[in-house]
Motif scaffolding. Structure first.
Motif, PDB file in Angstrom:
ATOM      1  N   GLN A  64      -1.099  -1.476  10.025  1.00 47.83           N
ATOM      2  CA  GLN A  64      -1.622  -2.340   8.969  1.00 47.83           C
ATOM      3  C   GLN A  64      -1.983  -1.505   7.739  1.00 47.83           C
ATOM      4  O   GLN A  64      -1.721  -1.906   6.601  1.00 47.83           O
ATOM      5  CB  GLN A  64      -2.858  -3.087   9.471  1.00 47.83           C
ATOM      6  CG  GLN A  64      -3.412  -4.106   8.473  1.00 47.83           C
ATOM      7  CD  GLN A  64      -2.458  -5.265   8.254  1.00 47.83           C
ATOM      8  OE1 GLN A  64      -2.103  -5.976   9.171  1.00 47.83           O
ATOM      9  NE2 GLN A  64      -2.017  -5.447   6.992  1.00 47.83           N
ATOM     10  N   ASP A  68      -0.345  -2.039   4.177  1.00 46.46           N
ATOM     11  CA  ASP A  68      -1.172  -2.298   2.998  1.00 46.46           C
ATOM     12  C   ASP A  68      -0.847  -1.305   1.885  1.00 46.46           C
ATOM     13  O   ASP A  68      -0.785  -1.674   0.702  1.00 46.46           O
ATOM     14  CB  ASP A  68      -2.657  -2.203   3.361  1.00 46.46           C
ATOM     15  CG  ASP A  68      -3.114  -3.360   4.237  1.00 46.46           C
ATOM     16  OD1 ASP A  68      -2.405  -4.385   4.279  1.00 46.46           O
ATOM     17  OD2 ASP A  68      -4.178  -3.230   4.877  1.00 46.46           O
ATOM     18  N   LYS A  72       0.657  -2.339  -1.717  1.00 44.54           N
ATOM     19  CA  LYS A  72      -0.110  -2.006  -2.922  1.00 44.54           C
ATOM     20  C   LYS A  72       0.774  -1.310  -3.945  1.00 44.54           C
ATOM     21  O   LYS A  72       0.686  -1.566  -5.151  1.00 44.54           O
ATOM     22  CB  LYS A  72      -1.286  -1.121  -2.546  1.00 44.54           C
ATOM     23  CG  LYS A  72      -2.238  -0.840  -3.692  1.00 44.54           C
ATOM     24  CD  LYS A  72      -3.435  -0.029  -3.230  1.00 44.54           C
ATOM     25  CE  LYS A  72      -4.395   0.243  -4.387  1.00 44.54           C
ATOM     26  NZ  LYS A  72      -5.593   1.007  -3.944  1.00 44.54           N
ATOM     27  N   ARG A  77       2.436  -8.180  -2.423  1.00 45.21           N
ATOM     28  CA  ARG A  77       1.688  -8.968  -1.438  1.00 45.21           C
ATOM     29  C   ARG A  77       1.630 -10.452  -1.826  1.00 45.21           C
ATOM     30  O   ARG A  77       1.844 -11.336  -0.976  1.00 45.21           O
ATOM     31  CB  ARG A  77       0.277  -8.421  -1.279  1.00 45.21           C
ATOM     32  CG  ARG A  77      -0.533  -9.135  -0.193  1.00 45.21           C
ATOM     33  CD  ARG A  77      -1.967  -8.646  -0.151  1.00 45.21           C
ATOM     34  NE  ARG A  77      -2.048  -7.245   0.180  1.00 45.21           N
ATOM     35  CZ  ARG A  77      -2.097  -6.779   1.429  1.00 45.21           C
ATOM     36  NH1 ARG A  77      -2.053  -7.618   2.453  1.00 45.21           N
ATOM     37  NH2 ARG A  77      -2.173  -5.488   1.649  1.00 45.21           N
ATOM     38  N   THR A  88       1.592 -10.780   5.708  1.00 38.44           N
ATOM     39  CA  THR A  88       1.242  -9.384   5.413  1.00 38.44           C
ATOM     40  C   THR A  88       0.136  -8.853   6.325  1.00 38.44           C
ATOM     41  O   THR A  88      -0.380  -7.757   6.091  1.00 38.44           O
ATOM     42  CB  THR A  88       0.793  -9.242   3.946  1.00 38.44           C
ATOM     43  OG1 THR A  88      -0.369 -10.049   3.717  1.00 38.44           O
ATOM     44  CG2 THR A  88       1.908  -9.654   3.001  1.00 38.44           C
ATOM     45  N   SER A  89      -0.218  -9.618   7.333  1.00 36.96           N
ATOM     46  CA  SER A  89      -1.221  -9.165   8.307  1.00 36.96           C
ATOM     47  C   SER A  89      -0.591  -9.112   9.682  1.00 36.96           C
ATOM     48  O   SER A  89       0.023 -10.092  10.143  1.00 36.96           O
ATOM     49  CB  SER A  89      -2.417 -10.119   8.326  1.00 36.96           C
ATOM     50  OG  SER A  89      -3.086 -10.110   7.083  1.00 36.96           O
TER      51      SER A  89
END
Length: 234
Positions: A64, A68, A72, A77, A88-89
């Motif tokens: 994760q 992320d 970024k 996202r 996205t999780s």
């Protein structure tokens, strides 16, 4: 490996007295050793995935974090979430197939170039209890030198290169000063060979029985690999 070992012993006896006895025995010894090397690699792969699947929180958190960071940088996202909310999780639990794909997107086995990298990746991917099992093996010179030798034997059979033979010879001599390459420990004395002469044919090394030992080296290598695998039982 039990069936492969039994087949080796049977064939070893069967070829006795044949015109090509030595050649055949050398062939079955390298076959067994190469299979052992491949089986150990596959075992590491499956065990690593099973350990993650059993306690996945460390691995999920790592992936994760990587996801992320990538999102970024790309600023994507909001686009992904707009099309597929929650995409996205990562889920708290992953299937073995998902774990495998996250570690190796190319679809090959999870492999470790040496014992140190195995311990390092275990520390990154596994919970402490499982990572400690790996560290205990890698940190034990008596076990670690066997795994290094197993990889060296497999590589020299597969490649027959001068570099792989040099590495093999470094692995089968007595370890000097407690560090580096070489055999260490009473359990492994049967695998050791004097450094004064170079092994040019790995089959000759595998078929030999060191004075005072009860098993041919190829069989002792199987025995020790099986003992080490038992230490990873979960």
């Amino acid at each position: 490996m039990s069936a492969a070992t039994e087949r080796f012993l049977l064939l070893h006896d069967v070829v006795t007295g044949s015109g090509n006895e030595r050649s055949l025995r050398k062939g079955i010894s390298t076959d067994l050793a190469f299979r052992l090397g491949c089986e150990w690699e596959l075992f590491q792969h499956r065990w690593h995935l099973a350990a993650i699947s059993r306690m996945p929180s460390i691995f999920v958190a790592l992936k994760q974090f990587e996801l992320d960071g990538a999102l970024k940088k790309s600023n994507a996202r909001h686009l992904i979430e707009a099309v597929s909310p929650g995409a996205t999780s990562l889920p708290n639990r992953l299937t073995v197939e998902q774990i495998d794909a996250l570690i190796d997107p190319d679809g090959y086995n999870v492999t470790f170039k040496d014992s140190e990298s195995w311990a390092a990746e275990s520390g990154q991917h596994l919970d402490k209890s499982h990572a400690d099992l790996v560290r205990s093996i890698v940190g034990d010179p008596e076990d670690e030198c066997v795994l290094t030798l197993l990889r060296a034997v497999r590589n020299v059979i597969a490649h027959q290169s001068s570099g792989s033979r040099t590495f093999l010879n470094d692995c089968i001599g007595p370890r000097q000063g407690g560090r580096g390459l070489g055999i260490v420990g009473s359990k492994n004395q049967g695998l050791q060979r004097d450094r004064t002469t170079e092994v040019k044919d790995v089959a000759t090394y595998l078929l030999a029985t060191r004075p005072g030992a009860k098993r041919k080296r190829v069989l002792l290598l199987v025995d020790r690999a099986m003992e080490i695998s038992e230490k990873l039982r979960i």
